[in-house]
Design a protein around this motif. Structure first.
Motif, PDB file in Angstrom:
ATOM      1  N   ALA A   1     -20.755  -5.798  -1.520  1.00 19.58           N
ATOM      2  CA  ALA A   1     -21.448  -7.041  -1.198  1.00 19.58           C
ATOM      3  C   ALA A   1     -21.987  -7.733  -2.445  1.00 19.58           C
ATOM      4  O   ALA A   1     -22.022  -8.965  -2.516  1.00 19.58           O
ATOM      5  N   ALA A   2     -22.423  -6.972  -3.437  1.00 13.01           N
ATOM      6  CA  ALA A   2     -23.006  -7.586  -4.629  1.00 13.01           C
ATOM      7  C   ALA A   2     -21.956  -8.348  -5.438  1.00 13.01           C
ATOM      8  O   ALA A   2     -22.214  -9.448  -5.942  1.00 13.01           O
ATOM      9  N   GLN A   3     -20.736  -7.780  -5.546  1.00 15.03           N
ATOM     10  CA  GLN A   3     -19.692  -8.437  -6.345  1.00 15.03           C
ATOM     11  C   GLN A   3     -18.954  -9.521  -5.566  1.00 15.03           C
ATOM     12  O   GLN A   3     -18.529 -10.515  -6.141  1.00 15.03           O
ATOM     13  N   GLN A   4     -18.767  -9.326  -4.275  1.00 18.10           N
ATOM     14  CA  GLN A   4     -18.044 -10.270  -3.414  1.00 18.10           C
ATOM     15  C   GLN A   4     -16.715 -10.715  -4.036  1.00 18.10           C
ATOM     16  O   GLN A   4     -16.441 -11.907  -4.186  1.00 18.10           O
ATOM     17  N   PRO A   5     -15.840  -9.771  -4.390  1.00 15.40           N
ATOM     18  CA  PRO A   5     -14.575 -10.159  -5.017  1.00 15.40           C
ATOM     19  C   PRO A   5     -13.614 -10.827  -4.032  1.00 15.40           C
ATOM     20  O   PRO A   5     -13.598 -10.519  -2.840  1.00 15.40           O
ATOM     21  N   VAL A   6     -12.837 -11.751  -4.553  1.00 17.20           N
ATOM     22  CA  VAL A   6     -11.830 -12.482  -3.792  1.00 17.20           C
ATOM     23  C   VAL A   6     -10.520 -12.419  -4.564  1.00 17.20           C
ATOM     24  O   VAL A   6     -10.504 -12.603  -5.786  1.00 17.20           O
ATOM     25  N   LEU A   7      -9.453 -12.142  -3.853  1.00 18.81           N
ATOM     26  CA  LEU A   7      -8.137 -12.113  -4.477  1.00 18.81           C
ATOM     27  C   LEU A   7      -7.459 -13.467  -4.245  1.00 18.81           C
ATOM     28  O   LEU A   7      -7.407 -13.955  -3.118  1.00 18.81           O
ATOM     29  N   VAL A   8      -6.967 -14.064  -5.319  1.00 11.37           N
ATOM     30  CA  VAL A   8      -6.241 -15.335  -5.245  1.00 11.37           C
ATOM     31  C   VAL A   8      -4.804 -15.059  -5.686  1.00 11.37           C
ATOM     32  O   VAL A   8      -4.579 -14.455  -6.740  1.00 11.37           O
ATOM     33  N   GLN A   9      -3.849 -15.513  -4.865  1.00  8.87           N
ATOM     34  CA  GLN A   9      -2.439 -15.253  -5.162  1.00  8.87           C
ATOM     35  C   GLN A   9      -1.587 -16.491  -4.931  1.00  8.87           C
ATOM     36  O   GLN A   9      -1.870 -17.302  -4.051  1.00  8.87           O
ATOM     37  N   GLU A  10      -0.531 -16.607  -5.725  1.00  9.36           N
ATOM     38  CA  GLU A  10       0.483 -17.615  -5.446  1.00  9.36           C
ATOM     39  C   GLU A  10       1.098 -17.343  -4.080  1.00  9.36           C
ATOM     40  O   GLU A  10       1.200 -16.194  -3.650  1.00  9.36           O
ATOM     41  N   TYR A  11       1.511 -18.395  -3.415  1.00  6.64           N
ATOM     42  CA  TYR A  11       2.127 -18.258  -2.097  1.00  6.64           C
ATOM     43  C   TYR A  11       3.635 -18.098  -2.256  1.00  6.64           C
ATOM     44  O   TYR A  11       4.300 -18.920  -2.892  1.00  6.64           O
ATOM     45  N   ALA A  12       4.166 -17.011  -1.690  1.00  7.71           N
ATOM     46  CA  ALA A  12       5.607 -16.749  -1.717  1.00  7.71           C
ATOM     47  C   ALA A  12       6.189 -17.117  -0.357  1.00  7.71           C
ATOM     48  O   ALA A  12       5.812 -16.527   0.662  1.00  7.71           O
ATOM     49  N   ASP A  13       7.098 -18.067  -0.339  1.00  9.56           N
ATOM     50  CA  ASP A  13       7.700 -18.517   0.913  1.00  9.56           C
ATOM     51  C   ASP A  13       9.063 -17.856   1.096  1.00  9.56           C
ATOM     52  O   ASP A  13       9.819 -17.703   0.140  1.00  9.56           O
ATOM     53  N   GLY A  14       9.365 -17.450   2.324  1.00  7.07           N
ATOM     54  CA  GLY A  14      10.653 -16.837   2.606  1.00  7.07           C
ATOM     55  C   GLY A  14      10.575 -15.911   3.805  1.00  7.07           C
ATOM     56  O   GLY A  14       9.520 -15.757   4.429  1.00  7.07           O
ATOM     57  N   ILE A  15      11.684 -15.286   4.155  1.00  2.86           N
ATOM     58  CA  ILE A  15      11.728 -14.331   5.258  1.00  2.86           C
ATOM     59  C   ILE A  15      10.862 -13.127   4.904  1.00  2.86           C
ATOM     60  O   ILE A  15      10.991 -12.559   3.814  1.00  2.86           O
ATOM     61  N   GLU A  16       9.963 -12.734   5.824  1.00  6.89           N
ATOM     62  CA  GLU A  16       9.087 -11.595   5.555  1.00  6.89           C
ATOM     63  C   GLU A  16       9.637 -10.353   6.239  1.00  6.89           C
ATOM     64  O   GLU A  16      10.008 -10.384   7.420  1.00  6.89           O
ATOM     65  N   LEU A  17       9.666  -9.248   5.496  1.00 10.45           N
ATOM     66  CA  LEU A  17      10.220  -7.997   5.990  1.00 10.45           C
ATOM     67  C   LEU A  17       9.198  -6.875   5.893  1.00 10.45           C
ATOM     68  O   LEU A  17       8.385  -6.840   4.965  1.00 10.45           O
ATOM     69  N   ASN A  18       9.249  -5.951   6.859  1.00 15.81           N
ATOM     70  CA  ASN A  18       8.540  -4.675   6.794  1.00 15.81           C
ATOM     71  C   ASN A  18       9.565  -3.594   6.485  1.00 15.81           C
ATOM     72  O   ASN A  18      10.582  -3.501   7.177  1.00 15.81           O
ATOM     73  N   ILE A  19       9.310  -2.784   5.488  1.00 20.98           N
ATOM     74  CA  ILE A  19      10.229  -1.707   5.130  1.00 20.98           C
ATOM     75  C   ILE A  19       9.462  -0.394   5.127  1.00 20.98           C
ATOM     76  O   ILE A  19       8.439  -0.267   4.458  1.00 20.98           O
ATOM     77  N   ASP A  20       9.960   0.577   5.889  1.00 19.54           N
ATOM     78  CA  ASP A  20       9.332   1.893   5.960  1.00 19.54           C
ATOM     79  C   ASP A  20      10.201   2.924   5.255  1.00 19.54           C
ATOM     80  O   ASP A  20      11.414   3.007   5.495  1.00 19.54           O
ATOM     81  N   LEU A  21       9.550   3.709   4.403  1.00 13.85           N
ATOM     82  CA  LEU A  21      10.247   4.681   3.561  1.00 13.85           C
ATOM     83  C   LEU A  21       9.579   6.045   3.618  1.00 13.85           C
ATOM     84  O   LEU A  21       8.385   6.151   3.900  1.00 13.85           O
ATOM     85  N   LEU A  22      10.349   7.072   3.303  1.00 12.33           N
ATOM     86  CA  LEU A  22       9.822   8.356   2.870  1.00 12.33           C
ATOM     87  C   LEU A  22      10.253   8.533   1.423  1.00 12.33           C
ATOM     88  O   LEU A  22      11.388   8.192   1.067  1.00 12.33           O
ATOM     89  N   ILE A  23       9.357   9.055   0.595  1.00 14.60           N
ATOM     90  CA  ILE A  23       9.700   9.229  -0.812  1.00 14.60           C
ATOM     91  C   ILE A  23       9.394  10.656  -1.248  1.00 14.60           C
ATOM     92  O   ILE A  23       8.464  11.301  -0.760  1.00 14.60           O
ATOM     93  N   ALA A  24      10.208  11.152  -2.157  1.00 13.23           N
ATOM     94  CA  ALA A  24       9.995  12.410  -2.856  1.00 13.23           C
ATOM     95  C   ALA A  24      10.103  12.089  -4.344  1.00 13.23           C
ATOM     96  O   ALA A  24      10.457  10.961  -4.713  1.00 13.23           O
ATOM     97  N   PRO A  25       9.812  13.061  -5.219  1.00 13.25           N
ATOM     98  CA  PRO A  25       9.812  12.733  -6.647  1.00 13.25           C
ATOM     99  C   PRO A  25      11.101  12.095  -7.159  1.00 13.25           C
ATOM    100  O   PRO A  25      11.057  11.210  -8.022  1.00 13.25           O
TER     101      PRO A  25
END
Length: 403
Positions: free
Chosen positions: A179-203
């Motif tokens: 609450a004391a810092q109240q940080p906000v993230l500002v980002q460029e807007y990326a337009d396009g098809i949005e995808l969800n990708i689910d993975l399992l990873i090993a080393p």
């Protein structure tokens, strides 16, 4: 989910900050619940359990538990991602720095504070439209596309409310702690098809569990509406997106476990929005299980215990799956919900339908809240277009009266 875990493990210990409301399973005797009040209490409880019943793996299934899971795995000497990797995945600014260092395509990002005095500095760095959000947002809470100074002022005021110490937030008061810092993230807007990708990873390897195309949202908020398989992209684009997702997970420092990556396929190629070190939420595991016969949570447990991936060579062709929600964008208390019987009796391809709310429940929609889902559903069939039409029919039939 518990049944999926019990298919791989003799006993399951559920560790959470509350007692939960899950229904009993046919092997309820194999499930033990432990409620913890702090991370120190959590680690101490895990050590106590481990002394009497050896813990073999600690899979996390919720975004708010990613850091705690890493801490537990480290404390007990079990396979898992480092605490630093977990922290980077949870903090979207740290993630952005990781992506930049490793050349992962990601929207340009900066941190500001939730004060109107920051408007000029933000505008000097970014051109409208751009994204404003909390560095720890989940379920699209706080994420706002702003196009004008007036909208930017409104978004910053909303974030200040989220940081109120008296506000009940989802992630154990995480916003209040900052609450004391109240940080906000500002980002460029990326337009396009949005995808969800689910993975399992090993080393040294990874396995693709699922890839879904999200319902197109263009702001100002980005509610979770539906995700569908197969995505309307070329095979070469799919491979490029999967490789970008794997690169993002590796950039965070992840070495073993599950990952859920969200990206947008822009005209210039895939751009990573965020990467979480846990299985996809909501109905993603159910959809993956339908398409592949593999439940992501049980596959995660097996990977952590044995180092083995599930036997999935490729995602299926000739089938479609869509999962989504009926949402309400009105804040208030629910007076009535209708349409459930009509949905169950007349919507083709309906695999599951569940009301998530009932009269008397309170709704707090985006961007300030994240409690806006009225019902969840999954549709299966051979043609994506048929499922999309059925999803529209479900939303037309379910009606909500809010006071």
């Amino acid at each position: 989910m518990l049944r999926a875990l019990l298919s791989e493990c003799a006993n399951v210990v559920v560790m959470s900050a509350s007692n939960g409301t899950s229904k009993p399973t046919d092997r309820q005797a194999s499930i033990t619940r432990h409620v913890f009040t702090s991370q120190q209490h959590l680690v101490a409880s895990a050590h106590e359990i481990n002394r009497t019943s050896r813990i073999s793996a600690i899979p996390t299934v919720w975004e708010g538990g990613v850091e705690a899971t890493a801490a537990l795995s480290a404390a007990l000497g079990l396979p898992g991602n480092s605490i630093a990797a977990a922290r980077a995945a949870r903090d979207k600014h740290e993630a952005a720095l990781c992506f930049e260092r490793h050349g992962v395509p990601h929207p340009r990002t900066m941190v500001a504070s939730a004060t109107t005095e920051e408007c000029s500095r933000i505008e000097s760095e970014f051109t409208y439209p751009f994204i404003v959000k909390s560095p720890w947002s989940t379920n699209s809470q706080s994420v706002t596309l702003v196009r004008t100074r007036e909208e930017l002022n409104g978004a910053l005021a909303m974030l200040k409310r989220l940081y109120s110490p008296n506000r009940d937030n989802r992630l154990f008061g995480l916003y209040a702690q900052r609450a004391a810092q109240q940080p906000v993230l500002v980002q460029e807007y990326a337009d396009g098809i949005e995808l969800n990708i689910d993975l399992l990873i090993a080393p040294d390897a990874h396995r693709l569990l699922g890839i879904f195309e999200k319902y197109p949202m263009h702001g100002p908020t980005f509610e979770e509406v539906q995700s569908v398989y197969p995505p309307r992209i070329r095979a070469s684009e799919m491979e490029e997106c999967v490789q970008a997702a794997v690169g993002a997970v590796r950039a965070l420092g992840a070495t073993i476990g599950a990952a859920h990556v969200e990206l947008r396929l822009t005209k210039g190629g895939p751009v990573i929005i965020e990467a979480a070190l846990r299985p996809g939420g909501f109905l993603t595991p159910l959809a993956i299980n339908h398409l592949t016969g593999v439940h992501p949570v049980s596959a995660l447990a097996r990977l952590l215990m044995t180092g083995e991936f599930p036997d999935i060579e490729s995602l299926p062709a000739g089938v479609s799956c869509l999962y989504g929600a009926v949402n309400c964008g009105i804040e208030g208390r629910i007076k009535s919900i209708s349409g459930e019987r009509a949905v169950r009796n007349s919507v083709p391809g309906l695999s599951m339908f569940k009301l998530l709310k009932q009269p008397g429940d309170r709704l707090v929609p985006l961007p300030l809240g994240s409690d806006y889902h009225i019902a969840s559903f999954m549709l299966v069939g051979s043609r994506r277009e048929t499922l999309e039409t059925a999803a529209q029919d479900i939303r037309r039939r379910v009606r909500v009266d809010v006071e």
